[in-house]
Design a protein around this motif. Structure first.
Motif, mmCIF file in Angstrom:
data_model
loop_
_atom_site.group_PDB
_atom_site.id
_atom_site.type_symbol
_atom_site.label_atom_id
_atom_site.label_comp_id
_atom_site.label_asym_id
_atom_site.label_seq_id
_atom_site.Cartn_x
_atom_site.Cartn_y
_atom_site.Cartn_z
ATOM 1 N N MET A 52 0.739 -1.251 -0.014
ATOM 2 C CA MET A 52 -0.028 -0.037 -0.069
ATOM 3 C C MET A 52 0.709 1.202 0.012
ATOM 4 O O MET A 52 0.630 2.364 -0.706
ATOM 5 N N LEU A 53 1.792 1.486 0.759
ATOM 6 C CA LEU A 53 2.871 2.403 0.902
ATOM 7 C C LEU A 53 3.532 2.645 -0.554
ATOM 8 O O LEU A 53 3.765 3.823 -0.906
ATOM 9 N N LYS A 54 3.909 1.537 -1.198
ATOM 10 C CA LYS A 54 4.649 1.650 -2.319
ATOM 11 C C LYS A 54 3.646 2.448 -3.461
ATOM 12 O O LYS A 54 4.179 2.997 -4.439
ATOM 13 N N ALA A 55 2.461 2.155 -3.370
ATOM 14 C CA ALA A 55 1.445 2.493 -4.324
ATOM 15 C C ALA A 55 1.331 4.226 -4.281
ATOM 16 O O ALA A 55 0.796 4.876 -5.402
ATOM 17 N N THR A 56 1.454 4.882 -3.116
ATOM 18 C CA THR A 56 1.541 6.051 -2.735
ATOM 19 C C THR A 56 2.923 6.685 -2.282
ATOM 20 O O THR A 56 3.182 7.744 -1.606
ATOM 21 N N SER A 57 4.077 6.292 -2.874
ATOM 22 C CA SER A 57 5.374 6.711 -2.370
ATOM 23 C C SER A 57 5.664 8.052 -2.764
ATOM 24 O O SER A 57 6.665 8.512 -1.708
ATOM 25 N N LYS A 58 5.034 8.807 -3.567
ATOM 26 C CA LYS A 58 5.316 10.002 -3.853
ATOM 27 C C LYS A 58 5.089 10.834 -2.500
ATOM 28 O O LYS A 58 5.612 12.201 -2.490
ATOM 29 N N GLN A 59 4.204 10.466 -1.619
ATOM 30 C CA GLN A 59 3.785 11.284 -0.229
ATOM 31 C C GLN A 59 4.652 11.258 0.543
ATOM 32 O O GLN A 59 5.014 12.008 1.554
ATOM 33 N N ALA A 60 5.854 10.280 0.700
ATOM 34 C CA ALA A 60 6.662 9.930 1.656
ATOM 35 C C ALA A 60 7.932 10.841 1.396
ATOM 36 O O ALA A 60 9.103 10.319 1.118
ATOM 37 N N VAL A 61 7.915 12.063 1.266
ATOM 38 C CA VAL A 61 8.976 13.112 1.153
ATOM 39 C C VAL A 61 9.904 12.968 1.958
ATOM 40 O O VAL A 61 11.156 13.255 1.955
ATOM 41 N N ASN A 62 9.400 12.750 3.564
ATOM 42 C CA ASN A 62 10.125 12.804 4.756
ATOM 43 C C ASN A 62 10.217 11.355 5.199
ATOM 44 O O ASN A 62 10.623 11.382 6.523
ATOM 45 N N GLY A 63 10.001 10.385 4.769
ATOM 46 C CA GLY A 63 10.263 9.016 5.270
ATOM 47 C C GLY A 63 8.738 8.411 5.467
ATOM 48 O O GLY A 63 7.796 8.983 5.316
ATOM 49 N N THR A 64 8.958 7.249 6.099
ATOM 50 C CA THR A 64 7.891 6.484 6.276
ATOM 51 C C THR A 64 8.030 5.464 7.544
ATOM 52 O O THR A 64 9.157 5.448 7.957
ATOM 53 N N ASP A 65 6.930 5.347 8.061
ATOM 54 C CA ASP A 65 6.960 4.428 9.587
ATOM 55 C C ASP A 65 5.662 3.440 9.678
ATOM 56 O O ASP A 65 4.639 3.695 8.943
ATOM 57 N N LEU A 66 6.044 2.313 10.107
ATOM 58 C CA LEU A 66 4.937 1.256 10.470
ATOM 59 C C LEU A 66 4.899 0.859 11.832
ATOM 60 O O LEU A 66 5.899 1.242 12.703
ATOM 61 N N PHE A 67 3.706 0.618 12.130
ATOM 62 C CA PHE A 67 3.274 0.464 13.658
ATOM 63 C C PHE A 67 2.478 -0.749 13.321
ATOM 64 O O PHE A 67 1.271 -0.884 13.040
ATOM 65 N N ILE A 68 2.545 -1.817 14.118
ATOM 66 C CA ILE A 68 1.753 -3.125 13.909
ATOM 67 C C ILE A 68 1.925 -3.539 15.528
ATOM 68 O O ILE A 68 2.925 -4.020 15.985
ATOM 69 N N SER A 69 0.412 -3.763 15.820
ATOM 70 C CA SER A 69 0.238 -4.506 17.292
ATOM 71 C C SER A 69 -0.928 -5.611 17.160
ATOM 72 O O SER A 69 -2.125 -4.963 16.863
ATOM 73 N N GLY A 70 -0.588 -6.729 16.921
ATOM 74 C CA GLY A 70 -1.634 -7.669 16.586
ATOM 75 C C GLY A 70 -2.455 -7.480 15.458
ATOM 76 O O GLY A 70 -2.013 -7.448 14.468
ATOM 77 N N ASN A 71 -3.719 -7.238 15.492
ATOM 78 C CA ASN A 71 -4.523 -7.051 14.190
ATOM 79 C C ASN A 71 -4.610 -5.374 13.936
ATOM 80 O O ASN A 71 -5.775 -5.399 13.067
ATOM 81 N N ILE A 72 -4.093 -4.914 14.766
ATOM 82 C CA ILE A 72 -4.034 -3.336 14.481
ATOM 83 C C ILE A 72 -2.810 -2.739 13.603
ATOM 84 O O ILE A 72 -1.535 -3.259 14.180
#
Length: 326
Positions: free
Chosen positions: A10-30
């Motif tokens: 999903m992030l790759k599809a909108t990579s143009k938005q990530a001018v200042n980087g990307t982060d992921l947060f995963i906790s179980g099913n959230i």
């Protein structure tokens, strides 16, 4: 558990938005996925999702507040924090104080989500005019939301089908349903609406609507003009809150040159006139009926900010209409 691989797709599809980087947060099913494009000085370096000190709430969103000072006062935050505290942090605190009613205390452009850990509920809201986008999918007990449809379309486990009815509305310029998108599986959260996703299901409601009976009466015509100018100046100054250069898309009409002129006057007070504002305009050398350069030139004679023409002869939508199979 949420798949990290699906989030990256999903992030790759909108990579143009990530001018200042990307982060992921995963906790179980959230899971939350953030793409940073910092604009205001207060959000520079901020990482999302934001978590409050109790660990109960998580915030993720795209937001620019115009009533920061009023919020800081209502939230009893030290006023010295006005220059440093981010808009996202203010919204998170507003949610802790007012709950779902926090949206009625916000003025600006926003689309955000707040996860409440204890109740396992997700609260989403979109600004009254719909400046910021917010789309979502709810299918097979899975809820996915994003600021751009391209991110949702990249989710690998869903087969998307075209919504013929919405396409017909668009072609007829007759828009009926603000919820629908061009895909049957994807819906928009309409402007001025909030959405709650909880173990009990989904609840959506309108939190604001314009008052059709509101009226304003002055004795003199000049007073209307003065009031309009006051509002325009305030709105423009709100949008000049940035640590970078300010740019404006300017045509040869009335609207954008008015915005550019007022922005220039505001910015020129604190910086070199030629460097304080950059404007960009479409130019057409071949399609003369679309070219507004002559009108733009008059504007630049009065306001000498840095201007750039973008030649669009090759970008005109109907440039090859003769070859269309119709």
């Amino acid at each position: 558990p949420v798949s990290e691989e699906k989030l990256f797709a999903m992030l790759k599809a909108t990579s143009k938005q990530a001018v200042n980087g990307t982060d992921l947060f995963i906790s179980g099913n959230i899971a939350f996925a953030s793409q940073y494009f910092w604009v205001t000085p207060q959000e520079k370096g901020e990482e999302q999702p934001l978590q409050d000190e109790t660990g109960r709430f998580y915030f993720l969103g795209n937001i620019r507040l115009d009533n920061r000072r009023e919020l800081i006062k209502s939230l009893k935050v030290n006023e010295n924090a006005h220059e440093t505290i981010s808009d996202a942090q203010l919204v998170l605190w507003a949610f802790r104080l007012w709950g779902y009613d926090c949206v009625n205390h916000l003025s600006g452009d926003f689309a955000f989500a707040i996860w409440e850990k204890l109740s396992h509920s997700l609260f989403l809201a979109r600004d009254p005019l719909g400046v910021k986008n917010l789309a979502y999918i709810f299918q097979h007990h899975t809820f996915i939301a994003a600021s751009e449809i391209e991110a949702l379309l990249a989710y690998p486990d869903i087969q998307f089908t075209v919504n013929d009815g919405k396409i017909a509305e668009m072609l007829a310029s007759h828009f009926i349903d603000q919820d629908e998108s061009c895909y049957k599986q994807i819906q928009y959260l309409p402007p001025a609406h909030a959405l709650l996703v909880s173990p009990d299901g989904i609840k959506k409601w309108r939190y604001w609507q314009i008052g059709p009976k509101f009226s304003l009466r002055y004795k003199r015509d000049e007073e209307y003009a003065e009031h309009l100018l006051e509002i325009l100046n305030a709105c423009i100054k709100d949008r000049l809150r940035t640590f970078g250069a300010v740019g404006v898309s300017m045509s040869g009409g009335l609207d954008s040159p008015s915005v550019a002129a007022l922005a220039y006057r505001s910015l020129a007070v604190s910086s070199t006139p030629q460097d304080c504002l950059r404007s960009y305009s479409y130019a057409f050398e071949k399609i003369k009926s679309c070219d507004e350069s002559a009108y733009i030139h008059h504007m630049l004679e009065k306001f000498p900010f840095s201007h750039h023409y973008v030649n669009c002869d090759s970008q005109w939508t109907l440039k090859d209409i003769e070859t269309w199979p119709v």
